[in-house]
Design a protein around this motif. Structure first.
Motif, PDB file in Angstrom:
ATOM      1  N   TYR A 179       0.835  -1.206   0.000  1.00 24.45           N
ATOM      2  CA  TYR A 179       0.000   0.000   0.000  1.00 24.45           C
ATOM      3  C   TYR A 179       0.869   1.255   0.000  1.00 24.45           C
ATOM      4  CZ  TYR A 179      -2.561   3.933   1.861  1.00 24.45           C
ATOM      5  OH  TYR A 179      -3.059   5.205   2.044  1.00 24.45           O
ATOM      6  N   TYR A 180       1.863   1.299   0.877  1.00 19.18           N
ATOM      7  CA  TYR A 180       2.709   2.491   0.958  1.00 19.18           C
ATOM      8  C   TYR A 180       3.593   2.659  -0.272  1.00 19.18           C
ATOM      9  CZ  TYR A 180       1.452   3.754   5.731  1.00 19.18           C
ATOM     10  OH  TYR A 180       0.768   4.182   6.845  1.00 19.18           O
ATOM     11  N   GLU A 181       3.969   1.563  -0.898  1.00 25.43           N
ATOM     12  CA  GLU A 181       4.838   1.655  -2.078  1.00 25.43           C
ATOM     13  C   GLU A 181       4.085   1.991  -3.365  1.00 25.43           C
ATOM     14  OE1 GLU A 181       8.592  -1.258  -0.926  1.00 25.43           O
ATOM     15  OE2 GLU A 181       6.992  -2.032  -2.221  1.00 25.43           O
ATOM     16  N   TRP A 182       2.780   1.611  -3.436  1.00 26.02           N
ATOM     17  CA  TRP A 182       2.066   1.738  -4.699  1.00 26.02           C
ATOM     18  C   TRP A 182       0.771   2.535  -4.647  1.00 26.02           C
ATOM     19  CZ3 TRP A 182       4.724   0.383  -8.835  1.00 26.02           C
ATOM     20  CH2 TRP A 182       5.760  -0.546  -8.685  1.00 26.02           C
ATOM     21  N   ASP A 183       0.075   2.542  -3.523  1.00 27.30           N
ATOM     22  CA  ASP A 183      -1.284   3.096  -3.484  1.00 27.30           C
ATOM     23  C   ASP A 183      -1.464   4.253  -2.516  1.00 27.30           C
ATOM     24  OD1 ASP A 183      -2.003   1.059  -5.260  1.00 27.30           O
ATOM     25  OD2 ASP A 183      -2.508  -0.306  -3.627  1.00 27.30           O
ATOM     26  N   ASN A 184      -0.402   4.700  -1.861  1.00 28.03           N
ATOM     27  CA  ASN A 184      -0.549   5.677  -0.786  1.00 28.03           C
ATOM     28  C   ASN A 184      -1.183   6.977  -1.271  1.00 28.03           C
ATOM     29  OD1 ASN A 184      -0.201   6.764   1.838  1.00 28.03           O
ATOM     30  ND2 ASN A 184       1.590   7.886   1.106  1.00 28.03           N
ATOM     31  N   ALA A 185      -2.393   7.224  -0.786  1.00 32.99           N
ATOM     32  CA  ALA A 185      -3.131   8.457  -1.089  1.00 32.99           C
ATOM     33  C   ALA A 185      -4.278   8.539  -0.101  1.00 32.99           C
ATOM     34  CB  ALA A 185      -3.667   8.448  -2.516  1.00 32.99           C
ATOM     35  N   ASN A 186      -4.879   9.728   0.005  1.00 31.55           N
ATOM     36  CA  ASN A 186      -6.035   9.842   0.876  1.00 31.55           C
ATOM     37  C   ASN A 186      -7.260   9.249   0.200  1.00 31.55           C
ATOM     38  OD1 ASN A 186      -7.442  10.581   3.219  1.00 31.55           O
ATOM     39  ND2 ASN A 186      -6.279  12.487   3.370  1.00 31.55           N
ATOM     40  N   VAL A 187      -8.222   8.826   1.026  1.00 29.06           N
ATOM     41  CA  VAL A 187      -9.390   8.123   0.493  1.00 29.06           C
ATOM     42  C   VAL A 187     -10.582   9.070   0.344  1.00 29.06           C
ATOM     43  CG1 VAL A 187      -8.663   5.907   1.405  1.00 29.06           C
ATOM     44  CG2 VAL A 187     -10.098   7.388   2.813  1.00 29.06           C
ATOM     45  N   HIS A 188     -11.478   8.694  -0.543  1.00 26.28           N
ATOM     46  CA  HIS A 188     -12.775   9.346  -0.733  1.00 26.28           C
ATOM     47  C   HIS A 188     -12.671  10.753  -1.328  1.00 26.28           C
ATOM     48  CE1 HIS A 188     -13.960   6.719   2.941  1.00 26.28           C
ATOM     49  NE2 HIS A 188     -14.173   6.046   1.823  1.00 26.28           N
ATOM     50  N   ARG A 189     -11.485  11.274  -1.535  1.00 27.79           N
ATOM     51  CA  ARG A 189     -11.361  12.691  -1.908  1.00 27.79           C
ATOM     52  C   ARG A 189     -10.838  12.890  -3.320  1.00 27.79           C
ATOM     53  NH1 ARG A 189      -8.614  14.646   3.862  1.00 27.79           N
ATOM     54  NH2 ARG A 189     -10.254  13.806   5.185  1.00 27.79           N
ATOM     55  N   GLY A 190      -9.725  12.228  -3.614  1.00 30.71           N
ATOM     56  CA  GLY A 190      -9.104  12.456  -4.909  1.00 30.71           C
ATOM     57  C   GLY A 190      -9.740  11.616  -5.999  1.00 30.71           C
ATOM     58  N   VAL A 191      -9.747  12.151  -7.238  1.00 29.00           N
ATOM     59  CA  VAL A 191     -10.258  11.389  -8.378  1.00 29.00           C
ATOM     60  C   VAL A 191      -9.118  10.765  -9.161  1.00 29.00           C
ATOM     61  CG1 VAL A 191     -12.326  12.790  -8.596  1.00 29.00           C
ATOM     62  CG2 VAL A 191     -10.269  13.455  -9.845  1.00 29.00           C
ATOM     63  N   HIS A 192      -7.878  10.978  -8.704  1.00 29.85           N
ATOM     64  CA  HIS A 192      -6.743  10.395  -9.428  1.00 29.85           C
ATOM     65  C   HIS A 192      -6.639   8.903  -9.125  1.00 29.85           C
ATOM     66  CE1 HIS A 192      -4.549  10.570  -5.591  1.00 29.85           C
ATOM     67  NE2 HIS A 192      -4.897  11.850  -5.501  1.00 29.85           N
ATOM     68  N   THR A 193      -5.783   8.230  -9.845  1.00 26.87           N
ATOM     69  CA  THR A 193      -5.678   6.775  -9.774  1.00 26.87           C
ATOM     70  C   THR A 193      -5.284   6.283  -8.387  1.00 26.87           C
ATOM     71  OG1 THR A 193      -5.128   6.619 -12.119  1.00 26.87           O
ATOM     72  CG2 THR A 193      -4.517   4.748 -10.728  1.00 26.87           C
ATOM     73  N   LEU A 194      -4.291   6.917  -7.769  1.00 25.86           N
ATOM     74  CA  LEU A 194      -3.864   6.471  -6.453  1.00 25.86           C
ATOM     75  C   LEU A 194      -4.992   6.617  -5.433  1.00 25.86           C
ATOM     76  CD1 LEU A 194      -0.183   7.777  -6.061  1.00 25.86           C
ATOM     77  CD2 LEU A 194      -1.002   5.583  -6.911  1.00 25.86           C
ATOM     78  N   GLY A 195      -5.716   7.742  -5.512  1.00 28.15           N
ATOM     79  CA  GLY A 195      -6.824   7.959  -4.594  1.00 28.15           C
ATOM     80  C   GLY A 195      -7.908   6.908  -4.760  1.00 28.15           C
ATOM     81  N   SER A 196      -8.174   6.542  -6.012  1.00 27.29           N
ATOM     82  CA  SER A 196      -9.193   5.521  -6.278  1.00 27.29           C
ATOM     83  C   SER A 196      -8.762   4.163  -5.757  1.00 27.29           C
ATOM     84  CB  SER A 196      -9.464   5.443  -7.782  1.00 27.29           C
ATOM     85  OG  SER A 196     -10.008   6.657  -8.271  1.00 27.29           O
ATOM     86  N   ARG A 197      -7.482   3.833  -5.955  1.00 23.71           N
ATOM     87  CA  ARG A 197      -6.990   2.537  -5.473  1.00 23.71           C
ATOM     88  C   ARG A 197      -6.990   2.485  -3.956  1.00 23.71           C
ATOM     89  NH1 ARG A 197      -2.235   1.993  -9.668  1.00 23.71           N
ATOM     90  NH2 ARG A 197      -0.917   2.510  -7.865  1.00 23.71           N
ATOM     91  N   ALA A 198      -6.599   3.576  -3.307  1.00 17.26           N
ATOM     92  CA  ALA A 198      -6.593   3.617  -1.848  1.00 17.26           C
ATOM     93  C   ALA A 198      -8.012   3.472  -1.303  1.00 17.26           C
ATOM     94  CB  ALA A 198      -5.961   4.907  -1.357  1.00 17.26           C
ATOM     95  N   THR A 199      -8.958   4.170  -1.929  1.00 16.57           N
ATOM     96  CA  THR A 199     -10.355   4.080  -1.495  1.00 16.57           C
ATOM     97  C   THR A 199     -10.890   2.672  -1.657  1.00 16.57           C
ATOM     98  OG1 THR A 199     -10.762   6.404  -2.036  1.00 16.57           O
ATOM     99  CG2 THR A 199     -12.681   4.971  -1.866  1.00 16.57           C
ATOM    100  N   ASP A 200     -10.574   2.044  -2.786  1.00 13.29           N
ATOM    101  CA  ASP A 200     -11.035   0.675  -3.018  1.00 13.29           C
ATOM    102  C   ASP A 200     -10.474  -0.280  -1.959  1.00 13.29           C
ATOM    103  OD1 ASP A 200     -12.437   1.504  -5.221  1.00 13.29           O
ATOM    104  OD2 ASP A 200     -10.944   0.813  -6.688  1.00 13.29           O
ATOM    105  N   ALA A 201      -9.196  -0.098  -1.610  1.00 16.47           N
ATOM    106  CA  ALA A 201      -8.576  -0.979  -0.612  1.00 16.47           C
ATOM    107  C   ALA A 201      -9.199  -0.753   0.762  1.00 16.47           C
ATOM    108  CB  ALA A 201      -7.071  -0.732  -0.566  1.00 16.47           C
ATOM    109  N   TYR A 202      -9.428   0.509   1.109  1.00 12.21           N
ATOM    110  CA  TYR A 202      -9.988   0.853   2.417  1.00 12.21           C
ATOM    111  C   TYR A 202     -11.411   0.326   2.550  1.00 12.21           C
ATOM    112  CZ  TYR A 202     -11.429   3.905   6.306  1.00 12.21           C
ATOM    113  OH  TYR A 202     -11.899   4.403   7.502  1.00 12.21           O
ATOM    114  N   GLU A 203     -12.244   0.604   1.578  1.00  8.46           N
ATOM    115  CA  GLU A 203     -13.630   0.147   1.635  1.00  8.46           C
ATOM    116  C   GLU A 203     -13.727  -1.358   1.417  1.00  8.46           C
ATOM    117  OE1 GLU A 203     -16.038   1.776   2.762  1.00  8.46           O
ATOM    118  OE2 GLU A 203     -15.041   3.727   2.855  1.00  8.46           O
ATOM    119  N   GLY A 204     -12.756  -1.917   0.688  1.00  8.87           N
ATOM    120  CA  GLY A 204     -12.723  -3.366   0.524  1.00  8.87           C
ATOM    121  C   GLY A 204     -12.489  -4.066   1.856  1.00  8.87           C
ATOM    122  N   ALA A 205     -11.643  -3.457   2.701  1.00 11.71           N
ATOM    123  CA  ALA A 205     -11.408  -4.016   4.034  1.00 11.71           C
ATOM    124  C   ALA A 205     -12.682  -3.967   4.873  1.00 11.71           C
ATOM    125  CB  ALA A 205     -10.282  -3.256   4.730  1.00 11.71           C
ATOM    126  N   ARG A 206     -13.463  -2.916   4.715  1.00  8.55           N
ATOM    127  CA  ARG A 206     -14.727  -2.816   5.455  1.00  8.55           C
ATOM    128  C   ARG A 206     -15.679  -3.940   5.027  1.00  8.55           C
ATOM    129  NH1 ARG A 206     -16.359   2.046   7.594  1.00  8.55           N
ATOM    130  NH2 ARG A 206     -15.381   3.240   5.912  1.00  8.55           N
TER     131      ARG A 206
END
Length: 408
Positions: free
Chosen positions: A44-71
């Motif tokens: 996550y820190y090497e490839w997807d590190n970004a804030n969730v739910h806010r950014g529309v860029h690729t990293l933000g989308s991947r971080a959000t997917d990982a975070y909500e996927g854990a939920r």
């Protein structure tokens, strides 16, 4: 049957402590992390590190997917009805405090009752003490039997129509008691009360179904179930969570902000103000995958077998006092070795490479009930085995010799 190769998945266990192979028996405090979890956080820190739910860029989308996927994984893991009922928190303590500070004042008033037990961890005692002080409510305790168990007949007598909240640990972190939560929930509900379950010691070790238990709130910590520290969750029935006010205010949990009034997002995000513990959630998701690959029923059987073996071996040591029920269902064994202070016991064991816990275990009222100042505790998990219990017993006998106690 759990394979012996499981241990190889935990890098930290492959080391010597004070010249001896590490025997880690402090799992009730925190579990070790498998390579799968460590790599998930690293990735996550090497490839997807970004804030969730806010950014529309690729990293933000991947971080959000990982975070909500854990939920989503956690909701299925404990059989919540939906992800809206899963609030990410820093851990069990935070989750219980949310219930006490947000739900509590809305239903508890002067003359009402909050029912707990004397064996609760401070995290499931102090919040209710504070709520009782603020509201004028009465804190009541279900009596304990000599082995630390409770009787449903006593619960029936303690829980009344004035009771608004029943709060109890599913599994005691000291006594190894598994409480009849489902039956307690039914009693509470018959009196119009809700039940809050401290699931810190149950979630890692047995299959949990919050719908079957019919608990109203359930709190858990990730770090006790192979995940990183700083991540946990509060499960709550949707109707209750929707009626509650947030306890932290700021970014992420808002819907609309005016100069004098604001509104909140829908569940679960209204309780998750600020940047959340994203990497922790990613690690929790990986931990859930790991546990499910092995199977919670298999883990439970393994720990029950270890607990029975530990009870048998420890009972062979003269002068050693065991606390809690026999034939326990979880791998938590608490004891004292004659008059040797538990801290001295733990120090000698550490010299042998064995890590146990010593102290009051954040359960001072329980220590007073036991009429001791502190105890030693060995707690097991899926990577422990019987040979480690043999090493524990040998080290305890060595401890007796060191303190000049007569061998039995």
């Amino acid at each position: 049957m759990i394979s012996s190769s499981i241990r190889e998945q935990f890098p930290i266990l492959n080391q010597n402590i004070n010249g001896h192979p590490l025997v880690y028996l402090d799992n009730a405090a925190t579990s070790q992390k498998p390579r799968q979890v460590i790599e998930a956080v690293k990735s996550y820190y090497e490839w997807d590190n970004a804030n969730v739910h806010r950014g529309v860029h690729t990293l933000g989308s991947r971080a959000t997917d990982a975070y909500e996927g854990a939920r989503e994984k956690l909701a299925k893991f404990i059989n919540a009805r939906s992800t809206q009922e899963i609030i990410f928190t820093r851990g069990t303590t935070t989750a219980l405090n949310i219930v006490a500070s947000s739900y509590g004042p809305s239903v508890v008033g002067e003359g009402d009752e909050i029912v707990i037990t004397q064996m609760e961890h401070h995290s499931n005692l102090i919040p209710w003490q504070q709520l009782a002080k603020k509201t004028g409510a009465t804190l009541k305790y279900i009596p304990l039997q000599p082995d630390g168990t409770i009787l449903l007949v006593d619960a029936e007598k303690t829980i009344t129509d004035q009771t608004k909240i029943v709060a109890i640990a599913y599994v005691s972190n000291v006594m190894g008691v598994t409480h009849p939560v489902k039956e307690l929930a039914a009693i509470a509900h018959r009196h119009g009360a809700i039940i809050v379950v401290d699931g810190a010691q149950s979630t890692p070790h047995m299959k949990v179904d919050v719908q079957d238990l019919d608990c109203d709130f359930y709190a858990l910590s990730g770090h006790k179930m192979l995940a990183p520290t700083g991540i946990g969750a509060l499960y709550g029935k949707k109707a209750l969570l929707e009626a509650m006010e947030p306890v932290e205010f700021g970014g992420e949990m808002i819907d609309d902000v005016g100069l004098y009034e604001s509104t909140w997002k829908e569940l679960p995000w209204k309780f998750e103000g600020g940047t959340p513990i994203i990497a922790g959630a990613v690690g929790l998701g990986a931990a859930i995958d790991f546990l499910q690959e092995i199977g919670l029923d298999e883990i439970h059987r393994h720990e029950t077998k270890l607990a029975a073996y530990a009870e048998h071996r420890l009972s062979e040591i003269s002068g050693l006092s065991l606390y809690g029920p026999r034939n326990r269902e979880v791998g938590v064994i608490t004891f004292n070795l004659g008059d040797v202070h538990p801290h001295d016991v733990a120090t000698v064991l550490d010299a042998e490479g064995i890590a146990i816990r010593a102290g009051h275990h954040c359960c001072q009222p329980l220590m007073r009930w036991l009429e001791v100042s502190s105890t030693a505790r060995a707690s097991f998990y899926l990577y422990n085995n019987e040979s480690e219990i043999d090493l524990l017993v040998a080290a305890l006998i060595k401890t007796k010799e060191y303190f000049a106690y007569e061998l039995g």
